[in-house]
Design an enzyme around this catalytic site. Structure first.
Site, PDB file in Angstrom:
ATOM      1  N   LEU A 148       0.824  -1.213   0.000  1.00  0.00           N
ATOM      2  CA  LEU A 148       0.000   0.000   0.000  1.00  0.00           C
ATOM      3  C   LEU A 148       0.858   1.263   0.000  1.00  0.00           C
ATOM      4  O   LEU A 148       0.618   2.208  -0.760  1.00  0.00           O
ATOM      5  CB  LEU A 148      -0.931  -0.030   1.217  1.00  0.00           C
ATOM      6  CG  LEU A 148      -2.210   0.746   1.031  1.00  0.00           C
ATOM      7  CD1 LEU A 148      -3.391  -0.035   1.565  1.00  0.00           C
ATOM      8  CD2 LEU A 148      -2.157   2.090   1.717  1.00  0.00           C
ATOM      9  N   TYR A 164      -1.270  -9.223  16.625  1.00  0.00           N
ATOM     10  CA  TYR A 164      -1.331  -8.291  15.488  1.00  0.00           C
ATOM     11  C   TYR A 164      -2.551  -7.382  15.641  1.00  0.00           C
ATOM     12  O   TYR A 164      -2.435  -6.153  15.573  1.00  0.00           O
ATOM     13  CB  TYR A 164      -1.418  -9.073  14.168  1.00  0.00           C
ATOM     14  CG  TYR A 164      -1.718  -8.195  12.968  1.00  0.00           C
ATOM     15  CD1 TYR A 164      -0.739  -7.349  12.442  1.00  0.00           C
ATOM     16  CD2 TYR A 164      -2.970  -8.203  12.353  1.00  0.00           C
ATOM     17  CE1 TYR A 164      -1.014  -6.533  11.340  1.00  0.00           C
ATOM     18  CE2 TYR A 164      -3.250  -7.397  11.253  1.00  0.00           C
ATOM     19  CZ  TYR A 164      -2.261  -6.566  10.756  1.00  0.00           C
ATOM     20  OH  TYR A 164      -2.538  -5.751   9.675  1.00  0.00           O
ATOM     21  N   ASP A 180      -9.086  -4.826   9.228  1.00  0.00           N
ATOM     22  CA  ASP A 180     -10.361  -5.467   9.606  1.00  0.00           C
ATOM     23  C   ASP A 180     -10.163  -6.417  10.785  1.00  0.00           C
ATOM     24  O   ASP A 180     -11.126  -6.813  11.431  1.00  0.00           O
ATOM     25  CB  ASP A 180     -10.923  -6.242   8.409  1.00  0.00           C
ATOM     26  CG  ASP A 180      -9.957  -7.311   7.907  1.00  0.00           C
ATOM     27  OD1 ASP A 180      -8.736  -7.053   7.900  1.00  0.00           O
ATOM     28  OD2 ASP A 180     -10.421  -8.410   7.550  1.00  0.00           O
TER      29      ASP A 180
HETATM   30  N1  LIG Z   1      -1.428  -6.964   3.929  1.00  0.00           N
HETATM   31  C1  LIG Z   1      -2.675  -7.142   4.352  1.00  0.00           C
HETATM   32  O1  LIG Z   1      -3.343  -8.100   3.958  1.00  0.00           O
HETATM   33  C2  LIG Z   1      -3.298  -6.138   5.278  1.00  0.00           C
HETATM   34  C3  LIG Z   1      -4.607  -6.376   5.739  1.00  0.00           C
HETATM   35  C4  LIG Z   1      -5.205  -5.437   6.586  1.00  0.00           C
HETATM   36  C5  LIG Z   1      -4.518  -4.300   6.948  1.00  0.00           C
HETATM   37  N2  LIG Z   1      -3.243  -4.092   6.501  1.00  0.00           N
HETATM   38  C6  LIG Z   1      -2.548  -2.885   6.914  1.00  0.00           C
HETATM   39  O2  LIG Z   1      -2.249  -2.137   5.748  1.00  0.00           O
HETATM   40  C7  LIG Z   1      -1.048  -1.394   5.959  1.00  0.00           C
HETATM   41  C8  LIG Z   1      -0.126  -1.586   4.779  1.00  0.00           C
HETATM   42  O3  LIG Z   1       0.332  -2.920   4.759  1.00  0.00           O
HETATM   43  P1  LIG Z   1       0.656  -3.663   3.382  1.00  0.00           P
HETATM   44  O4  LIG Z   1      -0.525  -4.422   3.014  1.00  0.00           O
HETATM   45  O5  LIG Z   1       1.226  -2.705   2.418  1.00  0.00           O
HETATM   46  O6  LIG Z   1       1.712  -4.736   3.887  1.00  0.00           O
HETATM   47  P2  LIG Z   1       3.257  -4.896   3.591  1.00  0.00           P
HETATM   48  O7  LIG Z   1       3.464  -5.048   2.119  1.00  0.00           O
HETATM   49  O8  LIG Z   1       3.702  -5.975   4.505  1.00  0.00           O
HETATM   50  O9  LIG Z   1       3.879  -3.501   4.035  1.00  0.00           O
HETATM   51  C9  LIG Z   1       4.217  -3.154   5.346  1.00  0.00           C
HETATM   52  C10 LIG Z   1       5.542  -2.437   5.312  1.00  0.00           C
HETATM   53  O10 LIG Z   1       5.915  -2.022   6.638  1.00  0.00           O
HETATM   54  C11 LIG Z   1       7.328  -2.131   6.729  1.00  0.00           C
HETATM   55  N3  LIG Z   1       7.824  -2.317   8.072  1.00  0.00           N
HETATM   56  C12 LIG Z   1       7.709  -3.416   8.855  1.00  0.00           C
HETATM   57  N4  LIG Z   1       8.378  -3.226  10.009  1.00  0.00           N
HETATM   58  C13 LIG Z   1       8.934  -1.985   9.937  1.00  0.00           C
HETATM   59  C14 LIG Z   1       9.775  -1.233  10.804  1.00  0.00           C
HETATM   60  N5  LIG Z   1      10.170  -1.720  11.982  1.00  0.00           N
HETATM   61  N6  LIG Z   1      10.173  -0.006  10.399  1.00  0.00           N
HETATM   62  C15 LIG Z   1       9.810   0.494   9.213  1.00  0.00           C
HETATM   63  N7  LIG Z   1       9.015  -0.174   8.342  1.00  0.00           N
HETATM   64  C16 LIG Z   1       8.591  -1.405   8.699  1.00  0.00           C
HETATM   65  C17 LIG Z   1       7.673  -3.363   5.909  1.00  0.00           C
HETATM   66  O11 LIG Z   1       9.036  -3.264   5.507  1.00  0.00           O
HETATM   67  P3  LIG Z   1       9.787  -4.482   4.792  1.00  0.00           P
HETATM   68  O12 LIG Z   1       9.142  -4.605   3.437  1.00  0.00           O
HETATM   69  O13 LIG Z   1      11.200  -4.002   4.676  1.00  0.00           O
HETATM   70  O14 LIG Z   1       9.595  -5.663   5.652  1.00  0.00           O
HETATM   71  C18 LIG Z   1       6.676  -3.316   4.774  1.00  0.00           C
HETATM   72  O15 LIG Z   1       7.261  -2.749   3.622  1.00  0.00           O
HETATM   73  C19 LIG Z   1      -0.505  -1.830   7.317  1.00  0.00           C
HETATM   74  O16 LIG Z   1      -0.906  -0.896   8.284  1.00  0.00           O
HETATM   75  C20 LIG Z   1      -1.225  -3.144   7.574  1.00  0.00           C
HETATM   76  O17 LIG Z   1      -1.352  -3.406   8.956  1.00  0.00           O
HETATM   77  C21 LIG Z   1      -2.625  -4.981   5.652  1.00  0.00           C
END
Ligand SMILES: NC(=O)c1ccc[n+]([C@@H]2O[C@H](COP(=O)([O-])OP(=O)(O)OC[C@H]3O[C@@H](n4cnc5c(N)ncnc54)[C@H](OP(=O)(O)O)[C@@H]3O)[C@@H](O)[C@H]2O)c1
Length: 299
Positions: free
Chosen positions: A12, A135, A113
């Site tokens: 995202l 989480y 969610d």
């Molecule tokens: N993915 C899902 O299915 C999902 C569902 C519901 C809500 N969300 C929420 O949507 C948002 C975006 O997530 P996404 O889907 O884009 O997932 P994602 O691709 O896993 O992205 C999360 C990013 O956060 C970074 N991160 C993790 N630990 C960190 C740290 N200590 N310092 C700095 N950066 C860090 C990760 O870095 P690295 O790439 O280097 O590990 C990753 O690039 C998040 O708030 C997540 O909780 C996601």
């Protein structure tokens, strides 16, 4: 405008950086070397879990708006490493919110969610969260941190994010495509009802919320269709013209560290009524996913 994005290596956050690039002065914050899409932005490594670096980066940059999309998103990993989950998902959001408060910056913090227990979804913004698992709880506490610390803030909840971009990590949706292409069987939970979120669409809604609305509080910005994962896998297969076996599995038959909401999903009527970038139905979302996938394979 000076805009910062956390989680810029993520699905995202990376998509948001791509959409902002060239239109704003962008600070892309992530962990490790930068992997977001090509574009014009400043990259900086900053750890959301160390209590200071992201706050300092935002203050030094002088952000006017922040999309906070960084998080530890491995739900089972959070059960195994709860300290990390709390440090990043709650402590990291505190860092971001403190900086936004000091700067008078607008904040949109992305959440999940999973704050709902999945007893009776799909859920609207007015429904009471009941997060189960580290989480979910650490993200819920992050929501409170954003809304209580940063005066001009909103929380944007998404679910089951997926992306066809080459820089995006593998997800259930991309695994369905990969496995069926290789002739392998896809196993999917047939008792987990959820929404999905095409990253490009979720990012567009988050950015509109950041720039064009003074809305404070929680908004659900996933795609609009709620379905079980077998249904989702079948729709992905159909859109990609893939045949093969998609097998239903019950959640209880698999030993998973973190609890999963069964009747989950987000109601998105509020976002549909409020935003120009409206939540996508699953057919439109999968058309765009298919286009992203075709571009990725062509490059
Ligand atoms: N993915 C899902 O299915 C999902 C569902 C519901 C809500 N969300 C929420 O949507 C948002 C975006 O997530 P996404 O889907 O884009 O997932 P994602 O691709 O896993 O992205 C999360 C990013 O956060 C970074 N991160 C993790 N630990 C960190 C740290 N200590 N310092 C700095 N950066 C860090 C990760 O870095 P690295 O790439 O280097 O590990 C990753 O690039 C998040 O708030 C997540 O909780 C996601």
């Amino acid at each position: 405008m000076k805009v910062a994005v956390t989680g810029a290596n993520g699905m995202l956050g990376g998509e948001a950086v791509a959409q902002l690039s060239g239109r704003h002065e962008v600070l892309a914050l992530g962990l490790g070397p930068g992997r977001p899409p090509e574009g014009t932005y400043q990259w900086m490594e900053a750890d959301l879990g160390d209590g200071v670096s992201v706050e300092k980066a935002l203050l030094d940059f002088g952000a006017r708006a922040v999309l906070h999309a960084g998080a530890v998103t491995d739900v089972d990993g959070c059960e195994r490493e709860p300290d990390l989950a709390w440090r990043v998902n709650t402590g990291g959001t505190q860092q971001v919110a403190r900086a936004c408060r000091a700067l008078g910056a607008r904040l949109v913090a992305v959440s999940t969610d999973y704050v709902f227990d999945g007893a009776s979804g799909p859920y609207g913004e007015e429904d009471l969260p009941n997060p189960r698992g580290v989480y979910a709880q650490s993200k819920m506490a992050g929501e409170w941190a954003a809304l209580s610390i940063a005066p001009d803030s909103a929380v944007a909840r998404v679910a089951v994010v997926y992306s066809g971009r080459s820089t995006a990590r593998p997800t259930f949706a991309t695994q369905v495509v990969d496995k069926l292409t290789r002739g392998e069987v896809v196993k999917a939970f047939d008792d987990q009802f959820t929404s999905t979120t095409l990253a490009a669409s979720g990012a567009a809604m988050c950015l509109e919320l950041l720039f064009e609305h003074a809305y404070r509080g929680v908004l659900h910005v996933s795609d609009e269709t709620v379905m079980d994962r077998v249904d989702f896998a079948r729709r992905v297969a159909a859109r990609f013209g893939l045949r093969g076996t998609i097998e239903g599995v019950k959640t209880a038959s698999v030993k998973l560290p973190a609890p999963r909401p069964l009747r989950g999903g987000l109601r998105v009527g509020k976002a549909s009524g409020m935003l120009r970038n409206r939540p996508l139905g699953i057919d439109d979302a999968l058309d765009r996913f298919h286009e992203e996938w075709a571009r990725r394979n062509a490059s």
